[in-house]
Write a protein that holds these residues in place. Structure first.
Motif, PDB file in Angstrom:
ATOM      1  N   PRO A  18       0.817  -1.235   0.000  1.00  0.00           N
ATOM      2  CA  PRO A  18       0.000   0.000   0.000  1.00  0.00           C
ATOM      3  C   PRO A  18       0.843   1.275   0.000  1.00  0.00           C
ATOM      4  O   PRO A  18       0.416   2.287  -0.569  1.00  0.00           O
ATOM      5  CB  PRO A  18      -0.835  -0.110   1.285  1.00  0.00           C
ATOM      6  CG  PRO A  18      -0.210  -1.168   2.115  1.00  0.00           C
ATOM      7  CD  PRO A  18       0.467  -2.101   1.172  1.00  0.00           C
ATOM      8  N   PHE A  19       2.044   1.229   0.596  1.00  0.00           N
ATOM      9  CA  PHE A  19       2.895   2.420   0.563  1.00  0.00           C
ATOM     10  C   PHE A  19       3.311   2.748  -0.871  1.00  0.00           C
ATOM     11  O   PHE A  19       3.331   3.911  -1.279  1.00  0.00           O
ATOM     12  CB  PHE A  19       4.144   2.212   1.432  1.00  0.00           C
ATOM     13  CG  PHE A  19       3.851   2.081   2.916  1.00  0.00           C
ATOM     14  CD1 PHE A  19       2.707   2.647   3.460  1.00  0.00           C
ATOM     15  CD2 PHE A  19       4.714   1.395   3.746  1.00  0.00           C
ATOM     16  CE1 PHE A  19       2.428   2.532   4.817  1.00  0.00           C
ATOM     17  CE2 PHE A  19       4.446   1.269   5.107  1.00  0.00           C
ATOM     18  CZ  PHE A  19       3.293   1.834   5.637  1.00  0.00           C
ATOM     19  N   ILE A  20       3.635   1.701  -1.637  1.00  0.00           N
ATOM     20  CA  ILE A  20       4.013   1.921  -3.043  1.00  0.00           C
ATOM     21  C   ILE A  20       2.802   2.392  -3.852  1.00  0.00           C
ATOM     22  O   ILE A  20       2.925   3.233  -4.754  1.00  0.00           O
ATOM     23  CB  ILE A  20       4.629   0.638  -3.629  1.00  0.00           C
ATOM     24  CG1 ILE A  20       6.028   0.416  -3.015  1.00  0.00           C
ATOM     25  CG2 ILE A  20       4.730   0.707  -5.149  1.00  0.00           C
ATOM     26  CD1 ILE A  20       6.663  -0.905  -3.349  1.00  0.00           C
ATOM     27  N   GLY A  44       0.698   9.486  -5.677  1.00  0.00           N
ATOM     28  CA  GLY A  44       1.397  10.772  -5.579  1.00  0.00           C
ATOM     29  C   GLY A  44       2.024  11.187  -6.892  1.00  0.00           C
ATOM     30  O   GLY A  44       1.954  12.356  -7.288  1.00  0.00           O
ATOM     31  N   GLY A  45       2.624  10.232  -7.616  1.00  0.00           N
ATOM     32  CA  GLY A  45       3.224  10.547  -8.916  1.00  0.00           C
ATOM     33  C   GLY A  45       2.187  10.952  -9.943  1.00  0.00           C
ATOM     34  O   GLY A  45       2.378  11.914 -10.698  1.00  0.00           O
ATOM     35  N   GLY A  70       6.382  14.758  -3.160  1.00  0.00           N
ATOM     36  CA  GLY A  70       7.444  14.330  -4.063  1.00  0.00           C
ATOM     37  C   GLY A  70       7.004  14.329  -5.514  1.00  0.00           C
ATOM     38  O   GLY A  70       7.774  14.677  -6.412  1.00  0.00           O
ATOM     39  N   GLY A  71       5.746  13.953  -5.775  1.00  0.00           N
ATOM     40  CA  GLY A  71       5.250  13.948  -7.144  1.00  0.00           C
ATOM     41  C   GLY A  71       5.186  15.328  -7.753  1.00  0.00           C
ATOM     42  O   GLY A  71       5.395  15.506  -8.958  1.00  0.00           O
ATOM     43  N   VAL A  72       4.913  16.325  -6.927  1.00  0.00           N
ATOM     44  CA  VAL A  72       4.806  17.701  -7.427  1.00  0.00           C
ATOM     45  C   VAL A  72       6.179  18.364  -7.567  1.00  0.00           C
ATOM     46  O   VAL A  72       6.478  19.011  -8.567  1.00  0.00           O
ATOM     47  CB  VAL A  72       3.903  18.539  -6.492  1.00  0.00           C
ATOM     48  CG1 VAL A  72       3.947  20.006  -6.865  1.00  0.00           C
ATOM     49  CG2 VAL A  72       2.478  18.038  -6.569  1.00  0.00           C
ATOM     50  N   ALA A  83       7.883   5.448  -0.933  1.00  0.00           N
ATOM     51  CA  ALA A  83       6.827   6.282  -1.527  1.00  0.00           C
ATOM     52  C   ALA A  83       7.427   7.430  -2.337  1.00  0.00           C
ATOM     53  O   ALA A  83       6.950   7.742  -3.441  1.00  0.00           O
ATOM     54  CB  ALA A  83       5.925   6.830  -0.425  1.00  0.00           C
ATOM     55  N   ALA A  84       8.483   8.066  -1.804  1.00  0.00           N
ATOM     56  CA  ALA A  84       9.100   9.210  -2.501  1.00  0.00           C
ATOM     57  C   ALA A  84       9.707   8.777  -3.834  1.00  0.00           C
ATOM     58  O   ALA A  84       9.531   9.448  -4.864  1.00  0.00           O
ATOM     59  CB  ALA A  84      10.165   9.853  -1.606  1.00  0.00           C
ATOM     60  N   MET A  85      10.425   7.659  -3.844  1.00  0.00           N
ATOM     61  CA  MET A  85      11.047   7.206  -5.088  1.00  0.00           C
ATOM     62  C   MET A  85       9.998   6.751  -6.095  1.00  0.00           C
ATOM     63  O   MET A  85      10.101   7.045  -7.297  1.00  0.00           O
ATOM     64  CB  MET A  85      12.019   6.056  -4.795  1.00  0.00           C
ATOM     65  CG  MET A  85      13.346   6.472  -4.218  1.00  0.00           C
ATOM     66  SD  MET A  85      14.174   7.811  -5.135  1.00  0.00           S
ATOM     67  CE  MET A  85      14.261   7.127  -6.775  1.00  0.00           C
ATOM     68  N   THR A  86       8.964   6.034  -5.619  1.00  0.00           N
ATOM     69  CA  THR A  86       7.910   5.583  -6.537  1.00  0.00           C
ATOM     70  C   THR A  86       7.200   6.771  -7.172  1.00  0.00           C
ATOM     71  O   THR A  86       6.956   6.794  -8.385  1.00  0.00           O
ATOM     72  CB  THR A  86       6.879   4.711  -5.787  1.00  0.00           C
ATOM     73  OG1 THR A  86       7.554   3.646  -5.120  1.00  0.00           O
ATOM     74  CG2 THR A  86       5.862   4.125  -6.757  1.00  0.00           C
ATOM     75  N   SER A  87       6.881   7.777  -6.361  1.00  0.00           N
ATOM     76  CA  SER A  87       6.180   8.953  -6.900  1.00  0.00           C
ATOM     77  C   SER A  87       7.046   9.683  -7.916  1.00  0.00           C
ATOM     78  O   SER A  87       6.556  10.151  -8.943  1.00  0.00           O
ATOM     79  CB  SER A  87       5.756   9.894  -5.770  1.00  0.00           C
ATOM     80  OG  SER A  87       6.867  10.527  -5.190  1.00  0.00           O
TER      81      SER A  87
END
Length: 805
Positions: free
Chosen positions: A380-382, A388-389, A571-573, A600-604
């Motif tokens: 779920p975190f991913i 987010g991305g 992170g996505g923004v 989450a940050a890297m995936t986004s």
């Protein structure tokens, strides 16, 4: 610092108070005739001070033995010369070091010069921290003012008003000292009329705050709008936007930031606090000569000020330093890293001393989760990272499209009306929903919260069917009616936040994007967290839960999902990675949850980069046409310098000045008939052998001063750029020697140099332009704007978009 201007051949002084605290130092105001576009203003001015620059040795001493005021400074909307500025600073430092051996006074001067940088960082930290505390306290009070007033003292916000009340913990928000507007005017707070009055007062206060903010920005400091980070990135790369970091911008941005946040618009104060801190840094630079007179040194200070801004915005000093390094700074030497750390430390300490939130912490979002996360929760975190991305890419495209429409249509002519309409829509939609009515910071704080025994929030209204608990650890429980109601309200709040933020960011009020982005992610994360929690509660015998989530255990923490979702959307923004994770764990105190945040940050970032490479700040830089050369992108096209240089085959020949055959009148004619910022100096028209490069601004100032102060200088006087001038008849007028303003070592490349190398040179040395030669003969010039246009052309973008607007 007196400002000089050159207008139709006359040397004038500008008295604008704003010019005294500009980023540009001194700036010329030119009235220019139109000329061929290939060699425009952005072209000129590189001078690599290597022996023959401003303070270089000269065997023939002329009237420019002492540098003239204004010589070596830059025009507004131009790029600084990094190499020359760094060289000038090295010369200054070398001279101070040599003199320190001669006397005690000189030694003390050397020590004070070395210490001045740290003193400046101390002052920046103190001022930025104090202003941040003032903004936090004021915004909290004015936000609560929309809902009511404190009878014990109107200057108290809701929380402070109820501190001394004897009410129970569950009724802590209903103390008798705090009155809603309906209780104040109608005597009661229940019923239809009370609701309508509270609704009306909420909308009226929101409109009053936002209209006052936009009128102040429009009337006193147009540069105070927006977040300021795209412009600060551009300024730190060497561009000059005079007045952007001036005292009026600081005063108006501080006031209007409080008003804009209090109005309830979907914006945050964190981005604008970076702008506020950089204004503090720029203003305080004027107390120290070495920073006041050197643009490169000043940008080192501004990098540290940006770190202090993030430090006080999030209570994250380490994250602030990393943010400055990763996101905004163009030139970040090790010395700047240390000083940034010190400035961020002082700023955070100052804010902590003020204690604006009354909780003895730096931040409003401090959390304490009691259960560790499980490896299977990475799924779920991913998923939150993917959300987010996707949202980041959607937001950037939608916001840029709206801002472009604002710039190219009549909509941009009515900034006050736009703010009024968006504020009215936001306030009308926000009031009925308690999660949009509260300030965005309070919303995020509630979403991050881990439900305890005493929590009275609807998000914590679970069905309690347990007899005892171990401390604060509560088992996963079935959701009660309050939780389901909160889920619907949060889903509506998510839809509203997603769309209203698109139209809010970029309006003519101070507007940050960090908090709205985090709010969108936190809402999505909390919704997903509650869903996973209920799934685990009702299906604890499933294979994915049976190993680690037995019945009656506390397995899922919805607040952690909100925190991860907030990081993913931010992170996505912005496309931040390292600094984002550090800011998030400093912001929340959740050091144990670095891995979920990193995932989450890297995936986004991966998802958002797959859709569009630019973050929101880079997209706004390109929209505004700022000459920013992105250091992170690679140039992989097989073009050569001769393909990019000006003039092209169909263009008029390159405008040059000869070293010892042109008169004052000839040079003045060249200057007044062209718009270029500098001119190559050659041996003669025939040979075209390169001698050096001279700045237009330096030429103007030098000729004007020579006419006033040097006897015998007339229009027919020969201008000589060499040590030894050719012999002239006795009756000829005096020669004007200008060797000291000539750069004898401009950067040159051959016509066959691959553009890949040329782009690298521009990025790593911060050049304004380089000259193109063939066997020593001058062929043309490549400016920073030419490089940017070529990169845009190779990326199938409009090359004319690289024009400052």
């Amino acid at each position: 610092m007196e400002q000089k201007g050159y207008r139709r051949g006359s040397f004038q002084s500008a008295t604008s108070d704003e010019d005294m605290l500009e980023i540009a130092g001194a700036s010329g105001d030119f009235s220019m005739a139109d000329d061929d576009p290939p060699l425009d203003r952005e072209m000129g001015g590189f001078s690599s001070h290597n022996g023959g620059g401003m303070n270089g040795p000269s065997t023939m001493m002329d009237f420019l033995e002492e540098p003239l005021p204004g010589v070596g400074t830059y025009e507004d909307f131009n790029t600084i010369d990094w190499v020359r500025e760094k060289s000038r600073d090295r010369d200054r430092h070398r001279e101070i070091t040599n003199r320190s051996k001669e006397s005690t006074w000189a030694l003390l001067h050397s020590v004070s010069d070395a210490f001045s940088g740290w003193l400046l960082m101390l002052l920046i930290g103190l001022l930025a921290g104090s202003l941040a505390g003032l903004i936090d306290i004021s915004a909290h009070w004015m936000t609560d003012l929309k809902e009511g007033v404190c009878l014990a003292g109107f200057w108290f916000n809701h929380e402070h008003c109820c501190w001394k009340s004897n009410t129970t913990f569950t009724d802590r928000d209903k103390c008798p000292e705090w009155k809603s507007w309906s209780q104040l005017f109608l005597g009661h707070g229940e019923g239809v009329f009370a609701y309508i009055l509270n609704y009306l007062m909420y909308v009226v206060w929101a409109l009053m705050f936002s209209v006052l903010a936009v009128l102040l920005v429009k009337g006193f400091a147009p540069y105070a709008c927006g977040s300021g980070i795209p412009e600060i990135k551009t300024i730190l790369s060497g561009f000059i936007i005079r007045g952007y970091l001036g005292k009026w911008t600081l005063v108006i941005k501080t006031i209007t930031l409080v008003l804009a946040v209090s109005s309830g618009l979907s914006l945050g104060k964190e981005g604008p606090l970076v702008h506020v801190a950089c204004c503090c840094g720029n203003i305080l630079c004027h107390l120290f000569t070495k920073y006041r007179k050197n643009e490169a040194k000043r940008r080192e200070v501004l990098s540290a000020a940006a770190a202090a801004g993030v430090s006080v915005a999030f209570g994250a000093p380490i994250g602030g330093v990393l943010f400055s390094l990763e996101e905004v700074s163009y030139y970040f030497p090790l010395k700047t890293l240390w000083r940034s750390f010190f400035a961020a430390l002082v700023a955070a300490f100052t804010l902590r001393s003020i204690n604006p939130f009354g909780n003895s912490r730096l931040v409003l979002f401090y959390v304490e989760f009691h259960m560790p996360w499980h490896l299977l929760e990475l799924v779920p975190f991913i998923l939150l990272g993917i959300f987010g991305g996707l949202w980041g890419a959607f937001f950037i495209r939608s916001n840029i499209a709206w801002c472009r429409r604002r710039k190219t249509t009549r909509l941009g002519k009515y900034p006050v009306l736009e703010v009024v309409v968006v504020t009215a829509i936001t306030a009308i939609l926000a009031f009925p929903n308690e999660y949009t009515r509260m300030s965005t910071s309070e919303l995020i704080s509630e979403l991050f919260n881990d439900c305890g025994i005493l929590d009275s929030s609807k998000l914590c209204e679970y069905v309690n069917d347990f007899n005892s608990t171990k401390g604060d650890d509560l088992p996963d429980r079935a959701a009660g009616p309050g939780v389901y109601t909160a889920m619907w309200q949060l889903a509506l709040a998510l839809i509203m936040k997603v769309f209203i933020t698109i139209f809010t960011f970029g309006m003519k009020v101070p507007s940050g994007l960090f908090i709205p982005s985090m709010a969108v992610g936190a809402i999505a994360g909390r919704l997903l967290g509650v869903a996973v929690e209920q799934l685990a509660f009702y299906h604890h015998d499933w294979a994915i839960f049976s190993g680690w989530c037995s019945q009656g255990a506390d397995c899922i923490t919805p607040g952690l999902y909100a925190m991860v979702g907030a990081a993913a959307c931010l992170g996505g923004v912005t496309r931040m990675t390292v600094s984002l994770v550090v800011i998030m764990f400093e912001l929340t105190g959740g050091l144990e949850y670095i891995v979920p945040l990193m995932a989450a940050a890297m995936t986004s970032k991966w998802v958002a980069d797959a859709i569009g490479r630019e973050g929101i700040y880079d997209a706004h830089i390109r929209l505004n046409g700022y000459p920013f050369l992105e250091a992170k992108e690679e140039f992989s096209h097989k073009t050569r310098a001769m393909d990019v240089m000006r003039p092209r085959k169909s263009d008029p020949p390159l405008t040059v000045i000869t070293q010892d055959t042109m008169t004052v009148e000839d040079v003045e004619a060249v200057v007044t008939s062209t718009t270029y910022s500098g001119y190559p100096v050659v041996v003669s028209w025939v040979s075209q052998r390169l001698v050096g490069f001279v700045l237009r601004r330096d030429l103007i100032i030098s000729i004007e001063n020579a006419r006033k102060k040097q006897d015998g200088i007339v229009s027919t006087s020969i201008i000589c750029f060499t040590d030894y001038c050719p012999p002239l008849p006795p009756s000829a007028p005096s020669v004007l020697k200008l060797r000291s303003i000539l750069d004898l070592s401009p950067f040159t490349v051959t016509d066959e140099t691959p553009m890949e190398i040329v782009v690298d040179i521009f990025r790593k040395l911060g050049l304004r332009q380089c000259l193109v030669t063939h066997n020593g003969k001058l062929l043309g010039i490549i400016t920073k704007k030419d490089v940017l246009k070529h990169i845009a052309q190779m990326a199938n973008q409009d090359p004319d978009s690289i024009l400052f607007n």
